[in-house]
Motif scaffolding. Sequence first.
Motif, PDB file in Angstrom:
ATOM      1  N   THR A   1      19.375 -21.493  17.392  1.00  0.00           N
ATOM      2  CA  THR A   1      18.623 -20.455  18.098  1.00  0.00           C
ATOM      3  C   THR A   1      17.416 -20.019  17.281  1.00  0.00           C
ATOM      4  N   VAL A   2      16.273 -19.891  17.945  1.00  0.00           N
ATOM      5  CA  VAL A   2      15.060 -19.363  17.313  1.00  0.00           C
ATOM      6  C   VAL A   2      14.518 -18.245  18.198  1.00  0.00           C
ATOM      7  N   GLN A   3      13.784 -17.328  17.585  1.00  0.00           N
ATOM      8  CA  GLN A   3      13.238 -16.178  18.302  1.00  0.00           C
ATOM      9  C   GLN A   3      11.727 -16.306  18.380  1.00  0.00           C
ATOM     10  N   GLY A   4      11.188 -16.274  19.591  1.00  0.00           N
ATOM     11  CA  GLY A   4       9.753 -16.284  19.791  1.00  0.00           C
ATOM     12  C   GLY A   4       9.232 -14.885  20.033  1.00  0.00           C
ATOM     13  N   PRO A   5       7.904 -14.736  20.222  1.00  0.00           N
ATOM     14  CA  PRO A   5       7.340 -13.395  20.413  1.00  0.00           C
ATOM     15  C   PRO A   5       7.850 -12.698  21.666  1.00  0.00           C
ATOM     16  N   ASN A   6       8.082 -13.460  22.736  1.00  0.00           N
ATOM     17  CA  ASN A   6       8.590 -12.853  23.973  1.00  0.00           C
ATOM     18  C   ASN A   6       9.622 -13.757  24.650  1.00  0.00           C
ATOM     19  N   TYR A   7      10.311 -14.564  23.839  1.00  0.00           N
ATOM     20  CA  TYR A   7      11.342 -15.452  24.378  1.00  0.00           C
ATOM     21  C   TYR A   7      12.363 -15.764  23.282  1.00  0.00           C
ATOM     22  N   GLU A   8      13.523 -16.224  23.734  1.00  0.00           N
ATOM     23  CA  GLU A   8      14.526 -16.788  22.841  1.00  0.00           C
ATOM     24  C   GLU A   8      14.657 -18.267  23.180  1.00  0.00           C
ATOM     25  N   ALA A   9      14.975 -19.092  22.187  1.00  0.00           N
ATOM     26  CA  ALA A   9      15.008 -20.526  22.435  1.00  0.00           C
ATOM     27  C   ALA A   9      16.145 -21.187  21.684  1.00  0.00           C
ATOM     28  N   GLU A  10      16.653 -22.257  22.287  1.00  0.00           N
ATOM     29  CA  GLU A  10      17.527 -23.194  21.604  1.00  0.00           C
ATOM     30  C   GLU A  10      16.660 -24.383  21.219  1.00  0.00           C
ATOM     31  N   ARG A  11      16.596 -24.670  19.922  1.00  0.00           N
ATOM     32  CA  ARG A  11      15.736 -25.741  19.428  1.00  0.00           C
ATOM     33  C   ARG A  11      16.595 -26.873  18.873  1.00  0.00           C
ATOM     34  N   GLY A  12      16.422 -28.060  19.446  1.00  0.00           N
ATOM     35  CA  GLY A  12      17.126 -29.237  18.961  1.00  0.00           C
ATOM     36  C   GLY A  12      16.312 -29.967  17.909  1.00  0.00           C
ATOM     37  N   THR A  13      16.992 -30.737  17.078  1.00  0.00           N
ATOM     38  CA  THR A  13      16.330 -31.529  16.040  1.00  0.00           C
ATOM     39  C   THR A  13      16.776 -32.978  16.168  1.00  0.00           C
ATOM     40  N   PHE A  14      15.798 -33.870  16.285  1.00  0.00           N
ATOM     41  CA  PHE A  14      16.069 -35.299  16.420  1.00  0.00           C
ATOM     42  C   PHE A  14      15.306 -36.053  15.337  1.00  0.00           C
ATOM     43  N   ARG A  15      15.991 -36.952  14.643  1.00  0.00           N
ATOM     44  CA  ARG A  15      15.340 -37.853  13.698  1.00  0.00           C
ATOM     45  C   ARG A  15      15.062 -39.178  14.403  1.00  0.00           C
ATOM     46  N   ILE A  16      13.859 -39.695  14.213  1.00  0.00           N
ATOM     47  CA  ILE A  16      13.469 -40.965  14.818  1.00  0.00           C
ATOM     48  C   ILE A  16      13.410 -42.008  13.712  1.00  0.00           C
ATOM     49  N   LEU A  17      14.220 -43.048  13.846  1.00  0.00           N
ATOM     50  CA  LEU A  17      14.310 -44.098  12.837  1.00  0.00           C
ATOM     51  C   LEU A  17      13.780 -45.413  13.395  1.00  0.00           C
ATOM     52  N   ASP A  18      12.989 -46.083  12.590  1.00  0.00           N
ATOM     53  CA  ASP A  18      12.556 -47.446  12.884  1.00  0.00           C
ATOM     54  C   ASP A  18      13.235 -48.329  11.850  1.00  0.00           C
ATOM     55  N   GLY A  19      14.402 -48.872  12.223  1.00  0.00           N
ATOM     56  CA  GLY A  19      15.243 -49.536  11.243  1.00  0.00           C
ATOM     57  C   GLY A  19      15.885 -48.490  10.354  1.00  0.00           C
ATOM     58  N   ASP A  20      15.660 -48.602   9.052  1.00  0.00           N
ATOM     59  CA  ASP A  20      16.179 -47.597   8.117  1.00  0.00           C
ATOM     60  C   ASP A  20      15.135 -46.561   7.736  1.00  0.00           C
ATOM     61  N   ARG A  21      13.938 -46.695   8.285  1.00  0.00           N
ATOM     62  CA  ARG A  21      12.827 -45.808   7.896  1.00  0.00           C
ATOM     63  C   ARG A  21      12.665 -44.689   8.921  1.00  0.00           C
ATOM     64  N   GLU A  22      12.689 -43.441   8.440  1.00  0.00           N
ATOM     65  CA  GLU A  22      12.457 -42.302   9.325  1.00  0.00           C
ATOM     66  C   GLU A  22      10.956 -42.143   9.545  1.00  0.00           C
ATOM     67  N   ILE A  23      10.551 -42.127  10.817  1.00  0.00           N
ATOM     68  CA  ILE A  23       9.121 -42.040  11.133  1.00  0.00           C
ATOM     69  C   ILE A  23       8.719 -40.686  11.702  1.00  0.00           C
ATOM     70  N   ALA A  24       9.671 -39.901  12.167  1.00  0.00           N
ATOM     71  CA  ALA A  24       9.301 -38.606  12.752  1.00  0.00           C
ATOM     72  C   ALA A  24      10.539 -37.742  12.931  1.00  0.00           C
ATOM     73  N   THR A  25      10.300 -36.434  13.030  1.00  0.00           N
ATOM     74  CA  THR A  25      11.317 -35.470  13.433  1.00  0.00           C
ATOM     75  C   THR A  25      10.807 -34.746  14.673  1.00  0.00           C
ATOM     76  N   MET A  26      11.608 -34.699  15.713  1.00  0.00           N
ATOM     77  CA  MET A  26      11.203 -34.078  16.973  1.00  0.00           C
ATOM     78  C   MET A  26      12.084 -32.867  17.247  1.00  0.00           C
ATOM     79  N   GLU A  27      11.449 -31.767  17.740  1.00  0.00           N
ATOM     80  CA  GLU A  27      12.173 -30.516  17.949  1.00  0.00           C
ATOM     81  C   GLU A  27      11.880 -29.948  19.344  1.00  0.00           C
ATOM     82  N   PRO A  28      12.522 -30.477  20.373  1.00  0.00           N
ATOM     83  CA  PRO A  28      12.353 -29.899  21.713  1.00  0.00           C
ATOM     84  C   PRO A  28      13.066 -28.562  21.819  1.00  0.00           C
ATOM     85  N   GLU A  29      12.611 -27.734  22.769  1.00  0.00           N
ATOM     86  CA  GLU A  29      13.203 -26.408  22.940  1.00  0.00           C
ATOM     87  C   GLU A  29      13.566 -26.151  24.395  1.00  0.00           C
ATOM     88  N   LYS A  30      14.558 -25.323  24.562  1.00  0.00           N
ATOM     89  CA  LYS A  30      14.892 -24.755  25.871  1.00  0.00           C
ATOM     90  C   LYS A  30      14.746 -23.250  25.731  1.00  0.00           C
TER      91      LYS A  30
END
Length: 661
Positions: A544-573
């Motif tokens: 859970t994260v708190q915004g200025p006028n909203y509350e959110a559930e933020r997910g964390t995803f690691r993106i791997l290309d083989g064994d190499r991490e290329i990005a972290t993605m954080e979508p929210e609801k």
Amino acid sequence: MIAEVGHFALILAFCVALAQAGAQLYGAWRGRGDLMALAPGAALAQAFLIAVAFGALTWAYVVSDFSVQNVHENSHSLKPMLYKVSGVWGNHEGSLLLWVLILALFGLGVAFLGGGLPLTLRSRVLGVQGLIAAGFLAFTLFTSNPFVRLDPAPPDGLDLNPLLQDPGLAFHPPFLYLGYVGFSMTFSFAVAALLEGRVDAAWARWVRPWTLAAWTSLTLGIAMGSWWAYYELGWGGWWFWDPVENASFMPWLAGTALLHSAAVTEKRGALKSWTVLLAIVAFSLSLLGAFLVRSGVLTSVHAFATDPTRGVFILLLLTVAVGGSLALYAWRAPTFKADGFFAPISREGALVLNNLFLVTACFTVLVGTLYPLLLDAVGGGTVSVGPPYFEATFLPLMAPLLLALAAGPLMSWRRADLKGVLSRLKFAGALAVAVSALAWWRAGGGSPLPALGIGLAVWVAAGVFLELAGRVQLLRVAPARSWRRARSLPRAAWGMSLAHLGLAAFVAGVTASSAWQTEAIRAMRPGDSQELAGYTVVFQGAGTVQGPNYEAERGTFRILDGDREIATMEPEKRRYVVQAMDTTEAAIHTTLMADLYAVLGDRNADGAWTVRLYHNPLVPWIWGGCLMMAFGGLAGLGDRRPRLAVPARGGAVAPAASQSA
């Protein structure tokens, strides 16, 4: 007190608009130089008064003056400042105020930048522009007053629709309105030309910058709206043939046809009546779009109003503007005679073919947009016209248009050697076939249509480079001389090439992302992974994260290309407390060749989260192509030739026009 100042300024602006229209049209008709000389002052006064009104409403939003009903209904004290300001045009009344402000600024531009225009033509243009402004100011004052007070003032506001609290939507409407309202200027030039009874190369050159400015702004506005839908709504797509999306696309298609038609009128003195008609149609479609979003006939996230009484007023404006201009066109257009003739195989012929496909495509979108509304209005039931209809009717028109697009710029004016043009395009054809075959092989077979779409994009891009190579005589003269020729090319030529190249990138992006999108929808727990288009997506969990006028559930995803991490993605609801509304904030990892797209859904009873993952190949090329087209338009606007080398006016003037000179 500030709100009352804004309201009073709007009333004065309405009076000034009426005076501007009357003085300029009467002055041009009677040859009254003293009245026509009032144009700059009237345009300046109108723009200043509307700017005061717009500034007053903006100030009410900035300081959260909830005694103003418009602020109370569309703002909140906790809202970030960016969205307080963008809330000014995030509603019907405020957006209409922005509309009339842009309308006044365009009129101001003609008044102070149109010194090279004949006095009577400038007066008629500003007179028509004044009539349009008076109509929309009346609409604002009598049905959509943004300065209505509440007594007593509520302690806080109801907040802006959370879907609109986004940077993309902060800038999308102003650019869209610059396009919509910009076509009012081409409309005014068209009506002024009909009143004068004269359309010639000079008129076409004068109207071209205004058309280009409107087209460029509308391109950016549509692109921003499409980008917002792509990442904000969480659907994984960028265009859904929504009626309001179509309402902005139709003027763009008509404006594109107008740009090309005006080039024929300017260069060859042909297509005069057709160019005037397109100028009328482009703004008429803009008015139709305004009617659709403000009349209550549509229920959409894009729609502003649900009050049908407002729809009656704007329908009256639409009827008067379109009906009056078309009646004038029917009377005057037969007097416009072409100055030059051309063979079907010529650049003029290619541009006529371009117009034929664009206008037909626009008509198919119009039918698909209005048919469900008309059927429902006459009691025929509710039907849905969606992507299958548009894909079956619109897309087949685009294929021959793209085929002709590469050949057209290689043709000479008046008469062209088709065999020679096709010979020059042999390399482009071979490259397009090779890339199509490669794309079909990489896709693993299946339908050949997507591969053909990629081939068409390559065909257009190769045609652009061949045309530029011919202009600079690449490989035919010394490199230094080719470089000098390239530097001396007019900006309009570079703009055309850049816009066509942007269209090629856009077509490639649309084709690949539509045909070869990879999707995975599943429930995931922390530590779960999912294979997607050669990548491994690992879900780390959500918090859970708190915004200025909203509350959110933020997910964390690691993106791997083989064994190499290329990005972290954080979508929210997100959950917006004031309006008790949930929104989706997709997370996107962009590379040159694709987007990885993640959406966090609901949490299940067993603790798993519903997750949607997409791999969208070449989708960044859609936005890049739109930007290239817009920069091409800006390059054309930077060309000084229309301002420095206006051709002499020629041709006969209709009797009524000669009497009024």
